[in-house]
Design a protein around this motif. Structure first.
Motif, PDB file in Angstrom:
ATOM      1  N   THR A  31     -10.912 -16.275  -8.210  1.00  0.00           N
ATOM      2  CA  THR A  31     -10.953 -15.075  -7.864  1.00  0.00           C
ATOM      3  C   THR A  31      -9.719 -14.267  -7.844  1.00  0.00           C
ATOM      4  OG1 THR A  31     -13.060 -15.544  -7.031  1.00  0.00           O
ATOM      5  CG2 THR A  31     -12.150 -13.379  -6.534  1.00  0.00           C
ATOM      6  N   PRO A  32      -9.209 -13.681  -8.945  1.00  0.00           N
ATOM      7  CA  PRO A  32      -7.898 -12.924  -8.811  1.00  0.00           C
ATOM      8  C   PRO A  32      -8.052 -11.670  -7.520  1.00  0.00           C
ATOM      9  CG  PRO A  32      -8.838 -12.794 -10.991  1.00  0.00           C
ATOM     10  CD  PRO A  32      -9.928 -13.463 -10.023  1.00  0.00           C
ATOM     11  N   VAL A  33      -7.009 -11.626  -6.734  1.00  0.00           N
ATOM     12  CA  VAL A  33      -6.934 -10.369  -5.828  1.00  0.00           C
ATOM     13  C   VAL A  33      -5.889  -9.407  -6.396  1.00  0.00           C
ATOM     14  CG1 VAL A  33      -6.314  -9.848  -3.536  1.00  0.00           C
ATOM     15  CG2 VAL A  33      -7.110 -12.247  -3.981  1.00  0.00           C
ATOM     16  N   ILE A  34      -6.664  -8.182  -6.513  1.00  0.00           N
ATOM     17  CA  ILE A  34      -6.141  -6.977  -7.095  1.00  0.00           C
ATOM     18  C   ILE A  34      -5.841  -6.015  -5.868  1.00  0.00           C
ATOM     19  CG2 ILE A  34      -6.027  -5.110  -8.768  1.00  0.00           C
ATOM     20  CD1 ILE A  34      -7.773  -6.912 -10.696  1.00  0.00           C
ATOM     21  N   THR A  35      -4.507  -5.633  -5.622  1.00  0.00           N
ATOM     22  CA  THR A  35      -3.976  -4.848  -4.698  1.00  0.00           C
ATOM     23  C   THR A  35      -4.292  -3.331  -4.946  1.00  0.00           C
ATOM     24  OG1 THR A  35      -2.781  -6.295  -3.525  1.00  0.00           O
ATOM     25  CG2 THR A  35      -2.397  -4.031  -3.034  1.00  0.00           C
ATOM     26  N   ALA A  43       3.381   4.112 -13.841  1.00  0.00           N
ATOM     27  CA  ALA A  43       4.027   2.664 -13.878  1.00  0.00           C
ATOM     28  C   ALA A  43       5.167   2.773 -12.595  1.00  0.00           C
ATOM     29  CB  ALA A  43       4.522   2.300 -15.046  1.00  0.00           C
ATOM     30  N   PRO A  44       5.846   3.824 -12.675  1.00  0.00           N
ATOM     31  CA  PRO A  44       6.888   3.790 -11.542  1.00  0.00           C
ATOM     32  C   PRO A  44       6.324   3.478 -10.235  1.00  0.00           C
ATOM     33  CG  PRO A  44       7.626   5.589 -13.261  1.00  0.00           C
ATOM     34  CD  PRO A  44       5.942   4.888 -13.519  1.00  0.00           C
ATOM     35  N   ALA A  45       5.196   4.188  -9.914  1.00  0.00           N
ATOM     36  CA  ALA A  45       4.552   3.951  -8.765  1.00  0.00           C
ATOM     37  C   ALA A  45       4.195   2.764  -8.393  1.00  0.00           C
ATOM     38  CB  ALA A  45       3.424   4.906  -8.373  1.00  0.00           C
ATOM     39  N   THR A  49       5.390  -0.130  -5.745  1.00  0.00           N
ATOM     40  CA  THR A  49       4.210  -1.000  -4.815  1.00  0.00           C
ATOM     41  C   THR A  49       4.749  -2.295  -4.852  1.00  0.00           C
ATOM     42  OG1 THR A  49       2.448   0.748  -4.955  1.00  0.00           O
ATOM     43  CG2 THR A  49       1.779  -1.547  -4.391  1.00  0.00           C
ATOM     44  N   VAL A  50       5.216  -2.857  -5.756  1.00  0.00           N
ATOM     45  CA  VAL A  50       5.354  -4.390  -5.602  1.00  0.00           C
ATOM     46  C   VAL A  50       6.738  -4.639  -5.119  1.00  0.00           C
ATOM     47  CG1 VAL A  50       5.925  -6.104  -7.413  1.00  0.00           C
ATOM     48  CG2 VAL A  50       4.148  -4.735  -8.115  1.00  0.00           C
ATOM     49  N   THR A  55       2.238  -6.231  -0.758  1.00  0.00           N
ATOM     50  CA  THR A  55       1.235  -6.205  -1.585  1.00  0.00           C
ATOM     51  C   THR A  55       0.334  -7.672  -1.247  1.00  0.00           C
ATOM     52  OG1 THR A  55       2.149  -7.267  -3.380  1.00  0.00           O
ATOM     53  CG2 THR A  55       1.781  -4.861  -3.542  1.00  0.00           C
ATOM     54  N   ALA A  56      -0.776  -7.757  -1.018  1.00  0.00           N
ATOM     55  CA  ALA A  56      -1.602  -9.110  -0.959  1.00  0.00           C
ATOM     56  C   ALA A  56      -2.136  -9.755  -2.167  1.00  0.00           C
ATOM     57  CB  ALA A  56      -2.733  -8.854  -0.026  1.00  0.00           C
ATOM     58  N   GLY A  57      -2.029  -8.885  -3.332  1.00  0.00           N
ATOM     59  CA  GLY A  57      -2.517  -9.414  -4.569  1.00  0.00           C
ATOM     60  C   GLY A  57      -1.861  -8.805  -5.705  1.00  0.00           C
ATOM     61  N   LYS A  58      -2.427  -8.830  -6.756  1.00  0.00           N
ATOM     62  CA  LYS A  58      -1.702  -8.371  -7.897  1.00  0.00           C
ATOM     63  C   LYS A  58      -1.879  -6.837  -8.025  1.00  0.00           C
ATOM     64  CE  LYS A  58      -0.503 -12.374  -9.496  1.00  0.00           C
ATOM     65  NZ  LYS A  58       0.591 -12.913  -9.593  1.00  0.00           N
ATOM     66  N   VAL A  59      -0.891  -6.097  -8.794  1.00  0.00           N
ATOM     67  CA  VAL A  59      -0.646  -4.845  -9.043  1.00  0.00           C
ATOM     68  C   VAL A  59      -0.847  -4.657 -10.506  1.00  0.00           C
ATOM     69  CG1 VAL A  59       0.518  -2.506  -8.949  1.00  0.00           C
ATOM     70  CG2 VAL A  59       0.517  -4.252  -7.166  1.00  0.00           C
ATOM     71  N   VAL A  60      -2.120  -3.928 -10.939  1.00  0.00           N
ATOM     72  CA  VAL A  60      -2.265  -3.725 -12.465  1.00  0.00           C
ATOM     73  C   VAL A  60      -1.915  -2.493 -12.815  1.00  0.00           C
ATOM     74  CG1 VAL A  60      -4.064  -3.857 -13.787  1.00  0.00           C
ATOM     75  CG2 VAL A  60      -4.216  -5.693 -11.933  1.00  0.00           C
ATOM     76  N   ILE A  61      -1.334  -2.490 -14.099  1.00  0.00           N
ATOM     77  CA  ILE A  61      -1.151  -1.336 -14.761  1.00  0.00           C
ATOM     78  C   ILE A  61      -2.137  -1.324 -15.974  1.00  0.00           C
ATOM     79  CG2 ILE A  61       0.426   0.016 -16.393  1.00  0.00           C
ATOM     80  CD1 ILE A  61       2.795  -1.353 -14.737  1.00  0.00           C
ATOM     81  N   LYS A  62      -3.091  -0.187 -15.917  1.00  0.00           N
ATOM     82  CA  LYS A  62      -4.016  -0.256 -17.042  1.00  0.00           C
ATOM     83  C   LYS A  62      -3.508   0.814 -18.058  1.00  0.00           C
ATOM     84  CE  LYS A  62      -8.844   1.435 -17.361  1.00  0.00           C
ATOM     85  NZ  LYS A  62      -9.974   2.042 -16.574  1.00  0.00           N
TER      86      LYS A  62
END
Length: 64
Positions: A31-35, A43-45, A49-50, A55-62
């Protein structure tokens, strides 16, 4: 880790391991954790964040 019932997942970013990780996620084993999820325009924001280190999980760029 087998003492705890887990399995080792090698952290090598190649096709075989990425497909294996995807299969584990699809099967509900992993179960991936997405922050946070950001649109590409933000993307700069996402990077900020990273880089904040909070961050407790991954940061995703959609992208789409």
């Amino acid at each position: 880790m087998s003492d705890l019932g887990g399995r080792f997942v090698e952290r090598r970013l190649d096709r075989v391991n990425l497909e294996r990780s995807a299969r584990l996620a699809l099967d509900g084993v992993l179960t991936p954790v997405i922050t946070a999820v950001y649109p590409l325009a933000d993307a700069p924001a996402a990077l900020a964040t990273v880089e904040s280190g909070h961050t407790a999980g991954k940061v995703v760029i959609k992208v789409a």
